[in-house]
Design a protein around this motif. Structure first.
Motif, mmCIF file in Angstrom:
data_model
loop_
_atom_site.group_PDB
_atom_site.id
_atom_site.type_symbol
_atom_site.label_atom_id
_atom_site.label_comp_id
_atom_site.label_asym_id
_atom_site.label_seq_id
_atom_site.Cartn_x
_atom_site.Cartn_y
_atom_site.Cartn_z
ATOM 1 N N UNK A 157 0.677 -1.233 0.028
ATOM 2 C CA UNK A 157 0.103 -0.029 -0.051
ATOM 3 C C UNK A 157 0.925 1.283 0.037
ATOM 4 N N UNK A 158 0.106 2.424 -0.143
ATOM 5 C CA UNK A 158 1.031 3.678 -0.120
ATOM 6 C C UNK A 158 1.248 3.890 1.419
ATOM 7 N N UNK A 159 0.559 3.852 2.161
ATOM 8 C CA UNK A 159 0.671 4.081 3.536
ATOM 9 C C UNK A 159 0.676 2.450 4.359
ATOM 10 N N UNK A 160 1.781 2.344 5.297
ATOM 11 C CA UNK A 160 1.649 1.183 6.028
ATOM 12 C C UNK A 160 0.742 1.195 7.500
ATOM 13 N N UNK A 161 0.381 2.411 7.637
ATOM 14 C CA UNK A 161 -0.636 2.793 8.871
ATOM 15 C C UNK A 161 -2.230 2.998 8.692
ATOM 16 N N UNK A 162 -2.737 2.398 9.340
ATOM 17 C CA UNK A 162 -4.298 2.511 9.023
ATOM 18 C C UNK A 162 -4.745 3.999 9.426
ATOM 19 N N UNK A 163 -5.292 4.631 8.610
ATOM 20 C CA UNK A 163 -6.044 5.848 9.002
ATOM 21 C C UNK A 163 -7.015 5.698 9.686
ATOM 22 N N UNK A 164 -7.677 6.671 10.790
ATOM 23 C CA UNK A 164 -8.553 6.292 11.645
ATOM 24 C C UNK A 164 -9.948 6.214 10.801
ATOM 25 N N UNK A 165 -10.838 5.514 11.266
ATOM 26 C CA UNK A 165 -12.086 5.172 10.697
ATOM 27 C C UNK A 165 -12.072 4.986 9.143
ATOM 28 N N UNK A 166 -10.836 4.381 8.702
ATOM 29 C CA UNK A 166 -10.650 4.157 7.332
ATOM 30 C C UNK A 166 -10.890 5.222 6.310
ATOM 31 N N UNK A 167 -10.443 6.286 6.973
ATOM 32 C CA UNK A 167 -10.706 7.515 6.102
ATOM 33 C C UNK A 167 -9.719 7.667 4.966
ATOM 34 N N UNK A 168 -9.681 8.432 3.720
ATOM 35 C CA UNK A 168 -8.695 8.551 2.815
ATOM 36 C C UNK A 168 -7.443 9.263 3.423
ATOM 37 N N UNK A 169 -6.215 8.822 3.106
ATOM 38 C CA UNK A 169 -4.955 9.488 3.349
ATOM 39 C C UNK A 169 -4.837 10.807 2.852
ATOM 40 N N UNK A 170 -4.466 11.548 3.337
ATOM 41 C CA UNK A 170 -4.294 12.836 3.252
ATOM 42 C C UNK A 170 -2.874 13.074 2.353
ATOM 43 N N UNK A 171 -2.707 14.146 1.561
ATOM 44 C CA UNK A 171 -1.694 14.398 0.719
ATOM 45 C C UNK A 171 -0.372 14.420 1.490
ATOM 46 N N UNK A 172 -0.402 15.041 2.689
ATOM 47 C CA UNK A 172 0.966 15.301 3.481
ATOM 48 C C UNK A 172 1.159 13.553 3.818
ATOM 49 N N UNK A 173 0.282 12.846 4.152
ATOM 50 C CA UNK A 173 0.722 11.574 4.766
ATOM 51 C C UNK A 173 1.123 10.841 3.571
ATOM 52 N N UNK A 174 0.741 10.992 2.459
ATOM 53 C CA UNK A 174 1.266 9.996 1.066
ATOM 54 C C UNK A 174 2.584 10.662 0.709
ATOM 55 N N UNK A 175 2.800 11.902 0.770
ATOM 56 C CA UNK A 175 3.910 12.565 0.489
ATOM 57 C C UNK A 175 5.097 11.918 1.382
ATOM 58 N N UNK A 176 4.840 11.456 2.669
ATOM 59 C CA UNK A 176 5.782 11.307 3.457
ATOM 60 C C UNK A 176 6.220 9.656 3.100
ATOM 61 N N UNK A 177 5.523 8.864 2.646
ATOM 62 C CA UNK A 177 5.660 7.554 2.430
ATOM 63 C C UNK A 177 6.065 7.013 0.736
ATOM 64 N N UNK A 178 5.714 8.028 -0.083
ATOM 65 C CA UNK A 178 6.186 7.985 -1.245
ATOM 66 C C UNK A 178 7.390 7.437 -1.440
ATOM 67 N N UNK A 179 8.670 8.344 -0.761
ATOM 68 C CA UNK A 179 10.177 7.656 -1.152
ATOM 69 C C UNK A 179 10.166 6.225 -0.718
ATOM 70 N N UNK A 180 9.522 5.767 0.447
ATOM 71 C CA UNK A 180 9.637 4.405 0.704
ATOM 72 C C UNK A 180 8.738 3.431 -0.339
#
Length: 260
Positions: A157-180
């Motif tokens: 996945x783009x994010x390895x951590x579950x967002x609360x209430x399965x909400x859509x990831x924010x742009x800032x959260x995605x930007x942090x994990x794109x390098x990974x």
């Protein structure tokens, strides 16, 4: 409390200060500035040396790039992602969900983020959407558990951590994990990428509109990439399964095509 200052007024003043950014005290005890002795008259004493420059705030994306580059294999990358401190989602999640399937598989699927079941089990795509994904892959002879690497898939996945209430990831959260994720793709080295849903489409291609772009081959990091609707969307919208089947056939044809 200051005489005449009721609790509601004090709370409102505190909220106002927090909104302005005053969210940390400068000492352990309050200081009455009016009780301080007057300082020396200008010119009567040596001026105090200037305060040392403050350390620049950490750049989460730059740190993610550095951590990802330092990972020499998938195990090191998983450890680096789990230790990455700048995403607050980690504090509310049970597990860092890294990947599932066969590393080195020809197909690598990139989804959005873990849901409840994924967070509990520590594996991506294991809930209802994951079971549907497994059936979709089986229809074209692919499986995350296949021993034959030619018919195996690798899933993350783009994010390895579950967002609360399965909400859509924010742009800032995605930007942090794109390098990974980019390092993950380089280390897993698939022939073909499948981008399932809007989040990986935006994170890796900078485009949006999965319903418009699904089925149209793109390129990510020098590899062919096929945008597809997420299985969770197919569960909500069964009429979209016909288009998803067309995309699966396109994926299968790409894999079966003779090499150059």
């Amino acid at each position: 409390m200051h005489a005449g200052l009721d609790i509601e007024t004090a709370r409102a003043l505190l909220a106002w200060q927090l909104e302005l950014g005053a969210d940390a005290p400068v000492g352990d005890a309050p200081v009455d500035r009016y009780a301080l002795e007057a300082g020396p008259v200008s010119g009567s004493a040596t001026a105090a040396p200037p305060a040392p420059p403050t350390t620049a705030e950490a750049d989460p994306v730059a740190e993610a790039h550095a951590a990802a580059r330092g990972a020499g294999d998938l195990a090191a990358l998983a450890a680096a992602m789990a230790a990455y401190p700048h995403c607050d989602l980690r504090h509310g999640a049970r597990n860092c969900v890294f990947a599932d399937g066969q590393p080195g598989a020809r197909v690598m699927i990139v989804g959005e983020a873990p849901g409840r079941d994924e967070d509990l089990q520590g594996r991506p795509f294991v809930g209802r959407a994951g079971r549907l994904l497994d059936r979709m892959l089986a229809a074209i002879g692919l499986s995350r558990s296949a021993e034959d690497i030619a018919r195996a898939v690798y899933i993350t996945n783009i994010l390895p951590w579950r967002p609360p209430e399965n909400r859509r990831p924010t742009a800032q959260e995605c930007a942090m994990f794109v390098p990974f994720v980019e390092r993950h793709i380089a280390l897993a080295d698939p022939e073909v990428l499948v981008l399932m849903g809007n989040t990986p489409l935006q994170a890796l291609l900078g485009e949006s509109g999965i319903l418009r772009l699904r089925g149209q081959w793109r390129e990510v990091l020098g590899r062919p990439a096929l945008p597809m609707t997420h299985p969770a969307y197919l569960l909500r919208t069964p009429s979209a399964k016909r288009a998803a089947w067309e995309d699966l056939l396109a994926l299968s044809a790409r894999l079966d095509a003779p090499g150059p």
